[in-house]
Write an enzyme that holds these catalytic residues in place. Structure first.
Site, short mmCIF file in Angstrom:
data_model
loop_
_atom_site.label_atom_id
_atom_site.label_comp_id
_atom_site.label_asym_id
_atom_site.label_seq_id
_atom_site.Cartn_x
_atom_site.Cartn_y
_atom_site.Cartn_z
N SER A 158 0.38 -1.41 0.24
CA SER A 158 -0.34 0.08 0.09
C SER A 158 0.91 1.10 -0.13
CB SER A 158 -0.96 -0.05 1.06
OG SER A 158 -1.93 -1.75 1.08
N HIS A 212 -0.50 -2.89 -7.12
CA HIS A 212 -1.47 -2.89 -6.01
C HIS A 212 -3.38 -2.23 -6.36
CE1 HIS A 212 -2.38 0.40 -2.90
NE2 HIS A 212 -2.50 -0.74 -2.00
N GLU A 225 -2.99 0.03 -8.46
CA GLU A 225 -2.26 1.41 -9.28
C GLU A 225 -1.31 0.08 -10.42
OE1 GLU A 225 -2.42 5.02 -6.70
OE2 GLU A 225 -2.03 3.48 -6.01
N ASN A 281 -3.94 5.88 -1.88
CA ASN A 281 -3.43 6.08 -0.23
C ASN A 281 -2.59 7.82 -0.16
OD1 ASN A 281 -4.74 3.98 0.29
ND2 ASN A 281 -3.15 2.72 0.30
C1 CAA Z 1 -5.59 0.65 2.43
C2 CAA Z 1 -5.08 0.47 0.38
O1 CAA Z 1 -3.73 -0.34 -0.19
C3 CAA Z 1 -5.94 1.14 -1.18
C4 CAA Z 1 -7.78 0.56 -0.82
O2 CAA Z 1 -8.01 -1.04 -1.26
S1 CAA Z 1 -8.87 1.50 0.46
C5 CAA Z 1 -10.16 1.41 0.34
C6 CAA Z 1 -10.50 1.47 -1.38
N1 CAA Z 1 -11.62 0.69 -1.07
C7 CAA Z 1 -13.07 1.84 -0.66
O3 CAA Z 1 -13.01 2.93 -0.52
C8 CAA Z 1 -14.67 0.93 -0.63
C9 CAA Z 1 -15.05 1.69 -0.30
N2 CAA Z 1 -16.82 1.31 0.34
C10 CAA Z 1 -17.42 0.98 -0.39
O4 CAA Z 1 -17.41 1.45 -2.02
C11 CAA Z 1 -18.82 0.42 -1.08
O5 CAA Z 1 -18.93 0.07 0.30
C12 CAA Z 1 -18.20 -1.66 -1.22
C13 CAA Z 1 -17.92 -1.52 -2.69
C14 CAA Z 1 -17.53 -1.79 -0.72
C15 CAA Z 1 -19.74 -1.96 -0.45
O6 CAA Z 1 -20.81 -2.20 -1.30
P1 CAA Z 1 -22.29 -2.04 -0.43
O7 CAA Z 1 -23.38 -1.64 -1.84
O8 CAA Z 1 -22.24 -0.55 0.42
O9 CAA Z 1 -22.30 -2.94 -0.27
P2 CAA Z 1 -22.60 -4.24 -0.13
O10 CAA Z 1 -24.72 -4.32 0.23
O11 CAA Z 1 -22.11 -5.20 1.64
O12 CAA Z 1 -22.10 -5.45 -1.74
C16 CAA Z 1 -23.04 -4.87 -2.40
C17 CAA Z 1 -22.38 -6.17 -3.74
O13 CAA Z 1 -21.18 -6.48 -3.73
C18 CAA Z 1 -20.78 -7.67 -3.16
N3 CAA Z 1 -19.56 -7.85 -2.74
C19 CAA Z 1 -18.97 -6.87 -1.03
N4 CAA Z 1 -17.75 -7.59 -0.93
C20 CAA Z 1 -18.02 -8.99 -2.12
C21 CAA Z 1 -16.59 -9.31 -2.30
N5 CAA Z 1 -15.49 -9.01 -1.70
N6 CAA Z 1 -16.39 -10.24 -3.08
C22 CAA Z 1 -17.77 -10.40 -4.45
N7 CAA Z 1 -18.93 -9.83 -3.72
C23 CAA Z 1 -18.84 -9.00 -2.38
C24 CAA Z 1 -22.24 -7.49 -1.94
O14 CAA Z 1 -22.11 -9.55 -1.94
C25 CAA Z 1 -23.22 -7.74 -2.84
O15 CAA Z 1 -24.25 -7.98 -3.84
P3 CAA Z 1 -25.47 -7.52 -3.90
O16 CAA Z 1 -25.33 -6.34 -3.92
O17 CAA Z 1 -26.02 -8.37 -4.93
O18 CAA Z 1 -25.77 -7.81 -2.50
N1 NDP Z 2 -6.91 -4.23 3.19
C1 NDP Z 2 -6.82 -3.59 2.42
O1 NDP Z 2 -6.95 -2.65 2.22
C2 NDP Z 2 -5.54 -3.64 1.91
C3 NDP Z 2 -4.29 -3.87 1.41
N2 NDP Z 2 -3.81 -4.16 0.65
C4 NDP Z 2 -1.87 -4.38 1.49
O2 NDP Z 2 -1.91 -5.60 0.99
C5 NDP Z 2 -0.97 -6.54 1.35
C6 NDP Z 2 -1.93 -7.50 2.48
O3 NDP Z 2 -3.19 -6.65 3.21
P1 NDP Z 2 -3.81 -7.31 3.43
O4 NDP Z 2 -4.54 -8.43 2.67
O5 NDP Z 2 -5.04 -6.69 4.50
O6 NDP Z 2 -3.78 -7.60 5.28
P2 NDP Z 2 -3.84 -9.46 6.32
O7 NDP Z 2 -3.54 -8.83 7.22
O8 NDP Z 2 -5.26 -9.46 6.08
O9 NDP Z 2 -2.86 -10.82 4.98
C7 NDP Z 2 -1.80 -10.76 5.17
C8 NDP Z 2 -1.09 -11.96 5.04
O10 NDP Z 2 -0.01 -12.31 5.06
C9 NDP Z 2 -0.06 -13.70 6.21
N3 NDP Z 2 1.84 -13.40 6.65
C10 NDP Z 2 2.12 -12.90 6.91
N4 NDP Z 2 3.78 -12.80 7.22
C11 NDP Z 2 3.86 -14.07 5.76
C12 NDP Z 2 5.28 -14.61 5.37
N5 NDP Z 2 6.01 -14.34 5.83
N6 NDP Z 2 4.50 -15.69 3.84
C13 NDP Z 2 3.45 -15.95 4.08
N7 NDP Z 2 2.70 -14.42 4.66
C14 NDP Z 2 2.60 -13.84 5.49
C15 NDP Z 2 -0.97 -12.67 6.61
O11 NDP Z 2 -0.50 -14.49 7.96
P3 NDP Z 2 -0.63 -13.99 9.36
O12 NDP Z 2 -1.79 -13.39 10.15
O13 NDP Z 2 -0.46 -15.39 10.11
O14 NDP Z 2 0.71 -12.76 10.24
C16 NDP Z 2 -2.06 -12.87 6.42
O15 NDP Z 2 -2.88 -14.25 6.47
C17 NDP Z 2 -0.43 -5.46 2.51
O16 NDP Z 2 0.96 -5.51 1.44
C18 NDP Z 2 -1.17 -4.44 2.41
O17 NDP Z 2 -1.44 -3.12 2.41
C19 NDP Z 2 -2.99 -3.28 -0.38
C20 NDP Z 2 -3.94 -2.64 -1.18
C21 NDP Z 2 -6.00 -2.64 -0.02
#
Ligand code: CAA
Ligand code: NDP
Length: 293
Positions: free
Chosen positions: A121, A142, A154, A192
């Site tokens: 991330s 990403h 990304e 992010n």
């Molecule tokens: C941290 C990082 O590195 C980067 C990042 O990822 S940052 C995070 C980016 N993501 C976001 O910002 C997500 C923001 N949230 C959203 O866009 C919405 O809440 C969402 C798309 C997640 C869910 O939308 P929603 O309409 O509120 O939820 P929900 O009704 O539960 O789900 C919509 C549909 O998707 C499906 N769905 C949800 N999660 C699912 C999954 N993991 N796999 C397959 N289908 C899924 C549900 O079954 C649902 O289907 P129906 O409409 O038929 O019921």
């Molecule tokens: N969460 C998010 O919204 C997003 C996350 N990411 C990135 O994706 C990556 C994973 O995040 P996310 O899936 O949320 O995290 P989770 O904590 O859900 O999953 C990480 C997994 O990696 C495992 N793990 C830890 N160490 C090792 C290792 N040495 N070898 C193999 N597996 C290992 C963990 O096991 P254990 O729990 O036993 O340590 C766990 O099952 C991170 O880099 C995160 O920044 C990117 C986009 C969105």
């Protein structure tokens, strides 16, 4: 060089690893899914099956497609099981130390032309690439969470990433029917860099008593039309991941505006990491989420 990607290895079977396995198997790729613990892989397989079943119920895929896709995902309990992969995507915990160790260990088992990617991330792709024997075949791919629903991926080139690797990664993203957006290799890339300071600010808003968890989330959902409130989203991403991203921004850009909120630190120290541990800014142990503040 063989430009075809057929077999994709995924390291880390958490929420992102299982999402990537899900979309890539539905798109026809053979998947080898690795995690440190075998029960994690089994839990991921069950989650993927459940998420695919939701898509079947919605009519997005046929049940036959679900069964075929599930058969394409094979557990890879040992890193050497990733040997035949054309592309390996690391999606383990957001820690540079953890990722570097994985890259050092996995390289020995891969073909020289295999591409290695990180779903990090925030961490520098150039620095991660330096822990491998193939910086030219290393790239940031990403995905966004939840992977099956989010359109964006990304792509981040490190300083050494060659054009062939970039083109193959771009082709892979297109084969998943997702949209690639190219980011330079700066801390936390594009999404992010913008999203996580907003979430951190929401935690400060809570910390300073400006509003409750519910007030902050309602304000941003109804006042800014965000699909989730920022604290709900933080729980969804994982508070450990949110904190790691803020630390990378703070360290990498040396600007106090990225200082992680002490309350975010406290939640992570408590092991309240959000949905994945059933407690974060909300408590998920009951029938419906209850704010913890
Ligand atoms: C941290 C990082 O590195 C980067 C990042 O990822 S940052 C995070 C980016 N993501 C976001 O910002 C997500 C923001 N949230 C959203 O866009 C919405 O809440 C969402 C798309 C997640 C869910 O939308 P929603 O309409 O509120 O939820 P929900 O009704 O539960 O789900 C919509 C549909 O998707 C499906 N769905 C949800 N999660 C699912 C999954 N993991 N796999 C397959 N289908 C899924 C549900 O079954 C649902 O289907 P129906 O409409 O038929 O019921
Ligand atoms: N969460 C998010 O919204 C997003 C996350 N990411 C990135 O994706 C990556 C994973 O995040 P996310 O899936 O949320 O995290 P989770 O904590 O859900 O999953 C990480 C997994 O990696 C495992 N793990 C830890 N160490 C090792 C290792 N040495 N070898 C193999 N597996 C290992 C963990 O096991 P254990 O729990 O036993 O340590 C766990 O099952 C991170 O880099 C995160 O920044 C990117 C986009 C969105």
């Amino acid at each position: 060089m063989d430009h075809q990607i057929k077999t994709v290895g995924i390291i880390g079977a958490g929420q992102m690893g299982n999402g990537i396995a899900h979309v890539a198997s539905v798109a026809g790729f053979d998947i080898r899914l690795h995690d440190v613990a075998e029960d994690r892989i089994n839990a991921a397989l069950a989650t993927i099956d459940g998420n695919m079943a939701r898509q079947v119920a919605k009519g997005a895929i046929a049940d036959e497609d679900r069964r075929t896709a599930m058969r394409r995902i094979v557990a890879a309990p040992k890193l050497e099981d990733l040997g035949p992969c054309d592309l390996v995507i690391e999606a383990a915990t957001e820690s540079e130390e953890v990722k570097r160790k994985i890259f050092t260990a996995v390289c020995a088992h891969l073909r020289p032309d295999a591409i290695l990617a990180s779903n990090t991330s925030s961490i520098s792709i150039t620095r991660l690439a330096a822990a491998t024997d193939r910086p030219e075949h290393f790239i940031g791919i990403h995905f966004m969470n939840p992977v099956p629903l989010m359109q964006l991926v990304e792509l981040i080139r490190g300083i050494a990433t060659d054009d062939g690797t970039f083109e193959r990664a771009k082709g892979f993203v297109a084969a998943l029917h997702k949209t690639a957006s190219v980011s330079e290799d700066f801390p936390a890339f594009i999404v992010n860099r913008i999203l996580l300071p907003m979430i951190n600010e929401a935690v400060y808003t809570l910390y300073e008593g400006v509003g409750s968890v519910e007030a902050i989330d309602t304000a941003m959902k109804l006042g800014a039309n965000h699909p989730m409130g920022p604290l709900q989203l933080a729980d969804f991403i994982g508070l450990d991941t949110c904190l790691s991203v803020m630390q990378v921004l703070h360290d990498g850009l040396a600007d106090s505006k990225y200082r992680p909120c002490p309350l975010l630190v406290k939640y992570v120290e408590a092991g309240w990491l959000g949905r994945k541990t059933k407690r974060g800014f909300y408590d998920y142990r009951g029938e419906k989420p209850i704010p913890t503040r």
